[in-house]
Scaffold this motif. Sequence first.
Motif, PDB file in Angstrom:
ATOM      1  N   LEU A  23      36.628 -46.146  80.232  1.00  0.00           N
ATOM      2  CA  LEU A  23      35.533 -45.993  79.572  1.00  0.00           C
ATOM      3  C   LEU A  23      35.572 -46.387  78.136  1.00  0.00           C
ATOM      4  O   LEU A  23      34.771 -47.003  77.085  1.00  0.00           O
ATOM      5  N   ASP A  24      36.615 -45.681  77.518  1.00  0.00           N
ATOM      6  CA  ASP A  24      36.980 -45.935  76.026  1.00  0.00           C
ATOM      7  C   ASP A  24      37.199 -47.663  76.001  1.00  0.00           C
ATOM      8  O   ASP A  24      36.883 -48.166  74.846  1.00  0.00           O
ATOM      9  N   LEU A  46      27.487 -45.613  81.677  1.00  0.00           N
ATOM     10  CA  LEU A  46      28.289 -44.451  80.937  1.00  0.00           C
ATOM     11  C   LEU A  46      28.895 -44.674  79.870  1.00  0.00           C
ATOM     12  O   LEU A  46      28.922 -43.914  78.726  1.00  0.00           O
ATOM     13  N   ALA A  47      29.473 -45.925  79.558  1.00  0.00           N
ATOM     14  CA  ALA A  47      30.347 -46.209  78.518  1.00  0.00           C
ATOM     15  C   ALA A  47      29.387 -46.543  77.280  1.00  0.00           C
ATOM     16  O   ALA A  47      29.937 -46.081  76.181  1.00  0.00           O
ATOM     17  N   LEU A  48      28.318 -47.356  77.506  1.00  0.00           N
ATOM     18  CA  LEU A  48      27.890 -47.733  76.320  1.00  0.00           C
ATOM     19  C   LEU A  48      26.456 -47.250  76.160  1.00  0.00           C
ATOM     20  O   LEU A  48      25.660 -47.565  75.135  1.00  0.00           O
ATOM     21  N   LYS A  49      26.125 -46.119  76.691  1.00  0.00           N
ATOM     22  CA  LYS A  49      24.673 -45.447  76.762  1.00  0.00           C
ATOM     23  C   LYS A  49      24.199 -45.024  75.150  1.00  0.00           C
ATOM     24  O   LYS A  49      23.266 -45.222  74.772  1.00  0.00           O
ATOM     25  N   PHE A  65      22.265 -51.012  72.947  1.00  0.00           N
ATOM     26  CA  PHE A  65      22.662 -51.530  74.153  1.00  0.00           C
ATOM     27  C   PHE A  65      21.510 -51.177  74.939  1.00  0.00           C
ATOM     28  O   PHE A  65      20.947 -50.114  75.001  1.00  0.00           O
ATOM     29  N   GLU A  66      21.041 -52.137  75.936  1.00  0.00           N
ATOM     30  CA  GLU A  66      20.298 -51.955  76.710  1.00  0.00           C
ATOM     31  C   GLU A  66      20.511 -52.713  77.874  1.00  0.00           C
ATOM     32  O   GLU A  66      20.960 -53.995  78.068  1.00  0.00           O
ATOM     33  N   PHE A  67      21.022 -51.932  79.294  1.00  0.00           N
ATOM     34  CA  PHE A  67      21.636 -52.731  80.316  1.00  0.00           C
ATOM     35  C   PHE A  67      20.833 -53.853  80.602  1.00  0.00           C
ATOM     36  O   PHE A  67      21.314 -55.042  81.184  1.00  0.00           O
ATOM     37  N   ASP A  68      19.367 -53.659  81.206  1.00  0.00           N
ATOM     38  CA  ASP A  68      18.723 -54.625  81.681  1.00  0.00           C
ATOM     39  C   ASP A  68      18.632 -55.725  80.881  1.00  0.00           C
ATOM     40  O   ASP A  68      18.782 -56.855  81.427  1.00  0.00           O
ATOM     41  N   SER A  69      18.532 -55.776  79.628  1.00  0.00           N
ATOM     42  CA  SER A  69      18.364 -56.885  78.771  1.00  0.00           C
ATOM     43  C   SER A  69      19.566 -57.544  78.430  1.00  0.00           C
ATOM     44  O   SER A  69      19.903 -58.994  78.348  1.00  0.00           O
ATOM     45  N   LYS A  70      20.762 -56.635  78.475  1.00  0.00           N
ATOM     46  CA  LYS A  70      22.057 -57.279  77.854  1.00  0.00           C
ATOM     47  C   LYS A  70      22.914 -57.519  79.121  1.00  0.00           C
ATOM     48  O   LYS A  70      23.988 -58.423  78.791  1.00  0.00           O
ATOM     49  N   VAL A  71      22.782 -57.063  80.145  1.00  0.00           N
ATOM     50  CA  VAL A  71      23.833 -57.290  81.213  1.00  0.00           C
ATOM     51  C   VAL A  71      23.437 -57.867  82.553  1.00  0.00           C
ATOM     52  O   VAL A  71      23.876 -58.914  83.024  1.00  0.00           O
TER      53      VAL A  71
END
Length: 548
Positions: free
Chosen positions: A438-439, A493-496, A501-507
């Motif tokens: 995670l780090d 978990l790591a980037l919340k 950061f937003e999972f749906d748009s960034k990843v």
Amino acid sequence: MSNGAVPNGSPAPTHTQSQRYLSTRGDDSGLSFEDVVLKGLASDGGLYIPEQVPTASQWESWKDLSFVDLAYEVLSLYVSPSEIPAEDLKDIIRRSYSTFRADDVTPLLPLQDNIHLLELFHGPTFAFKDVALQFLGNLFEYFLVRRNEGKTGRDRYHLTVVGATSGDTGSAAIYGLRGKKDVSVFMLHPKGRVSPIQELQMTTVLDANVHNLAVTGNFDNCQDIVKALFADPDINSTHKLGAVNSINWARILAQIVYYFYSYFSLARQRPDSFKIGDKVRYSVPSGNFGDILAGYFAHRMGLPVDKFVIATNENDILDRFWKTGRYEKQASYGSAAEGGLESDGVKAHEDGVKETLSPAMDILVSSNFERLLWFLAYEFASSAGMDDEWNKKQAGQEVSSWLADLKNKGGFGPVYKDVLETARRTFESERVSDQETLDTIRALYKDVAYVLDPHTAVGVEAAKRSAARAAPGAPLISLSTAHPAKFAGAVTLALKDEVGFEFDSKVLPPEFVGLDKKEKRVRDVENDWKAVRELVKEEVEEELKGKR
Ligand SMILES: Cc1ncc(COP(=O)(O)O)c(C=O)c1O
Ligand SMILES: N[C@@H](CCOP(=O)(O)O)C(=O)O
């Protein structure tokens, strides 16, 4: 053994001779490439390796080739035109990589300091497995078309592929084989222990020849079921079993290519500080040991490598071998001081496998390690000064005895000091905890705005540790084995807490959107190889009758 030499005194085959293969357990030899690709696992339970590893004497001249042309050069050293004519092999390779989203198939990016990231996830299922499984799917098809020419009905050679997956091999194999004639594919995954996206990628494929089985157990149980099926004379007499796991030699072969390709990409990217002929380090997130073993073959063919860094998660059987010389199934769980998350509820199962944030590497027994063991035993035997036949026989016996101890006593070793020293000359190992994973994801996002998947993060953390031991400025290539979107839980978990950061748009790639709405097909099955055998027979029968 010196870099690039063949593993015995006899010359490596030329382009026109056929490469022959032997089993790591010594009871099977002289097989053709087609035989080993279709058989998968040797009848003595061993894995196939080439009788001679070809030396790529002209490898420097490959430096400007495209991925596809380089793949042809590498593969044609192992597959002679007498088995697959050159134009056919070129066509299989070209079709296999035309499905990739990146023009250069496996791009290399400068990541941070001297670490470069080899992105292997631009194939149809967003994992490194596609590199080999797109090729293997086309290879199976090629051999089957040839074998079935002029045959009809039950006379046709029908391949029944059985595979085990901790998440990525499954979908890559399914995408490589879906809809192909004369092949059924049965993919066993540990129920509830693959990521949600991985599960959906497999179970939403509804082609009649695709059969997903969710096994009550872990990945090792799935892998054991597959090996038990291969060892069973009953199903082998009625069904022609085929393997898509990295026990199949073609998987390793196809992966050799990107070690050469990334080396040349590095030389292009660092013209002032890296010359063809200089050594490089590779860090490889490892589970079943197939990916890193392909690098080892590239090295034996002549690629200048300083060290291969085996990066494991907390399922660290490989790391413990390099540290102690003992290969034992029993996992040593991380202490609080190492930053393990045990106290935060990460599950350690009774079966000894720990559920980590990099689930595709939650493996206790790395099946391809057997291939490396053969080479270690072979080199040890060679020091006795006997002839090559004797050395190979000794290697086969030693591997059989180690593997018997692993099966019957749960482990073997410590191996001879010389064997361990040989292993340490080429490889080093690192164990990376979930907290460190995670780090690493977080640090890379903060520093260079790049999102790593958790398996790749294990490799990058190991690469950083290795770089600290290497000569200042020495380049290191870290293998990126999956797209981060496949592991939403760990990445989130790591980037919340990271601003913006937003999972749906960034990843999330568009290919994964809406997967959860699609129809699924999967059957639950107990951890019982005989039950799986009956189910396989039943479903193949239905498929052949056209009922599916
Ligand atoms: C994403 C990912 N990384 C790493 C690995 C480990 O690779 P190998 O099993 O070849 O050691 C796997 C599974 O095999 C995987 O799916
Ligand atoms: N991590 C793998 C496990 C199977 O490994 P393989 O390389 O031998 O097929 C997976 O994702 O399924």
